[in-house]
Design a protein around this motif. Sequence first.
Motif, PDB file in Angstrom:
ATOM      1  N   ILE A 228       0.984  -1.248  -0.013  1.00 55.87           N
ATOM      2  CA  ILE A 228       0.063  -0.002   0.011  1.00 55.87           C
ATOM      3  C   ILE A 228       0.987   1.267   0.082  1.00 55.87           C
ATOM      4  O   ILE A 228       1.798   1.360   0.883  1.00 55.87           O
ATOM      5  CB  ILE A 228      -0.999   0.042   1.314  1.00 55.87           C
ATOM      6  CG1 ILE A 228      -1.948  -1.101   1.182  1.00 55.87           C
ATOM      7  CG2 ILE A 228      -1.637   1.289   1.191  1.00 55.87           C
ATOM      8  CD1 ILE A 228      -2.773  -1.257   2.477  1.00 55.87           C
ATOM      9  N   VAL A 229       0.573   2.161  -1.179  1.00 61.02           N
ATOM     10  CA  VAL A 229       1.457   3.280  -1.156  1.00 61.02           C
ATOM     11  C   VAL A 229       0.601   4.489  -0.932  1.00 61.02           C
ATOM     12  O   VAL A 229      -0.420   4.510  -1.581  1.00 61.02           O
ATOM     13  CB  VAL A 229       2.294   3.128  -2.584  1.00 61.02           C
ATOM     14  CG1 VAL A 229       2.853   4.604  -2.986  1.00 61.02           C
ATOM     15  CG2 VAL A 229       3.145   2.089  -2.804  1.00 61.02           C
ATOM     16  N   ASP A 230       1.260   5.646  -0.439  1.00 59.92           N
ATOM     17  CA  ASP A 230       0.399   6.847  -0.283  1.00 59.92           C
ATOM     18  C   ASP A 230       1.157   7.714  -1.465  1.00 59.92           C
ATOM     19  O   ASP A 230       2.023   7.902  -1.595  1.00 59.92           O
ATOM     20  CB  ASP A 230       1.006   7.445   1.096  1.00 59.92           C
ATOM     21  CG  ASP A 230       0.310   8.891   1.118  1.00 59.92           C
ATOM     22  OD1 ASP A 230      -0.510   9.441   0.330  1.00 59.92           O
ATOM     23  OD2 ASP A 230       0.421   9.310   2.553  1.00 59.92           O
ATOM     24  N   PRO A 231       0.121   7.996  -2.343  1.00 58.29           N
ATOM     25  CA  PRO A 231       0.192   8.590  -3.362  1.00 58.29           C
ATOM     26  C   PRO A 231       0.801  10.136  -3.161  1.00 58.29           C
ATOM     27  O   PRO A 231       1.684  10.791  -4.144  1.00 58.29           O
ATOM     28  CB  PRO A 231      -0.998   8.924  -4.290  1.00 58.29           C
ATOM     29  CG  PRO A 231      -1.816   7.660  -3.594  1.00 58.29           C
ATOM     30  CD  PRO A 231      -1.381   7.538  -2.329  1.00 58.29           C
ATOM     31  N   ARG A 232       0.718  10.659  -2.073  1.00 55.45           N
ATOM     32  CA  ARG A 232       0.968  12.089  -1.793  1.00 55.45           C
ATOM     33  C   ARG A 232       2.388  12.007  -1.538  1.00 55.45           C
ATOM     34  O   ARG A 232       3.141  13.081  -1.482  1.00 55.45           O
ATOM     35  CB  ARG A 232       0.245  12.514  -0.457  1.00 55.45           C
ATOM     36  CG  ARG A 232      -1.253  12.769  -0.581  1.00 55.45           C
ATOM     37  CD  ARG A 232      -1.859  12.912   0.658  1.00 55.45           C
ATOM     38  NE  ARG A 232      -1.813  11.629   1.356  1.00 55.45           N
ATOM     39  CZ  ARG A 232      -2.777  11.329   2.548  1.00 55.45           C
ATOM     40  NH1 ARG A 232      -3.452  12.508   2.964  1.00 55.45           N
ATOM     41  NH2 ARG A 232      -2.350  10.532   3.396  1.00 55.45           N
ATOM     42  N   THR A 233       3.147  10.972  -1.138  1.00 54.53           N
ATOM     43  CA  THR A 233       4.552  10.780  -0.915  1.00 54.53           C
ATOM     44  C   THR A 233       5.344   9.845  -1.765  1.00 54.53           C
ATOM     45  O   THR A 233       6.586   9.763  -1.992  1.00 54.53           O
ATOM     46  CB  THR A 233       4.988  10.500   0.633  1.00 54.53           C
ATOM     47  OG1 THR A 233       4.336   9.173   0.898  1.00 54.53           O
ATOM     48  CG2 THR A 233       3.979  11.205   1.714  1.00 54.53           C
TER      49      THR A 233
END
Length: 296
Positions: A228-233
Amino acid sequence: MELHVWGTTAALTVTDPAALPAAERVLLRELAAVDAACSRFRADSEISRLHSAAGAPVRVGPVLAAALGVSLRAAQLTNGVVDPTVGNAVEALGYAVDFAAMAPDGPAPVAAPQPAPGWWRVGWDPSTSEVLLPRGVRLDLGATAKALAADRIAQQAARDGGCGVLVDLGGDVRVAGPAPDGGWRLGVADDHTAEETDLVVTLDAGGLATSGTARRRWRRGGRELHHIVDPRTGDVPDSPWRTATVAAASCVDANTASTAAIVMGAHAPVWLEQCGLPARLVDLHDRVVTTAGWGA
């Protein structure tokens, strides 16, 4: 019926045994179609060809069009917290091949994480199924495409068999058709393959999805990473939640919300309440938070 696919398990249950062969055919056909359209691990997939044609408009087939449509809708509904343009970020963290083929440990990424370009940069015309992908942007439709597959399989199998159907694709669950007496009883746990579950819930219609960080983990440069990746970072999120389980009208909506909850972190319960979505969140210290009448 149960089989291994996409680095996880697929399970199919029907209320009428006579309908099982037809339902199995639907399952296999839809899994193959979604893989051929959306797999970023196949050089011959439609999405890989789309990446190669970035910068020019491309008309895509119906399965990729459906997958792209739900992924962009997910991004819009979550204000970009779930964003399909994280492809480069996911690959930079080491998830560049099918999970079963990934090395469990390895050197640190060569570059610092970068935010995703943003879903709004994808030119998409649903009336013509034409997409314009900017150069350098790579898509990862994995989560929403898997949930979409669960929705498509359950609905089609229920129509073909005239009975109740439950489809579980690695924790993405969709039921369709008439439910059995007492409803479908589902175990919920951090690991969908676990023999023991944390609790049992009953589902009569719609979808249920669990997103979490306990599965699909690896190490790079001594760091524990997950899918799971945070698109903001462009990095894994600094989230208090280990697991998020959400019920919704469809598996796509449930998966969108459960993934968003992990990325949103502490704000997730408020957002889920505002959306009216029943959810169960488990934090890293085993504390459980529920929203919107979960368990009522």
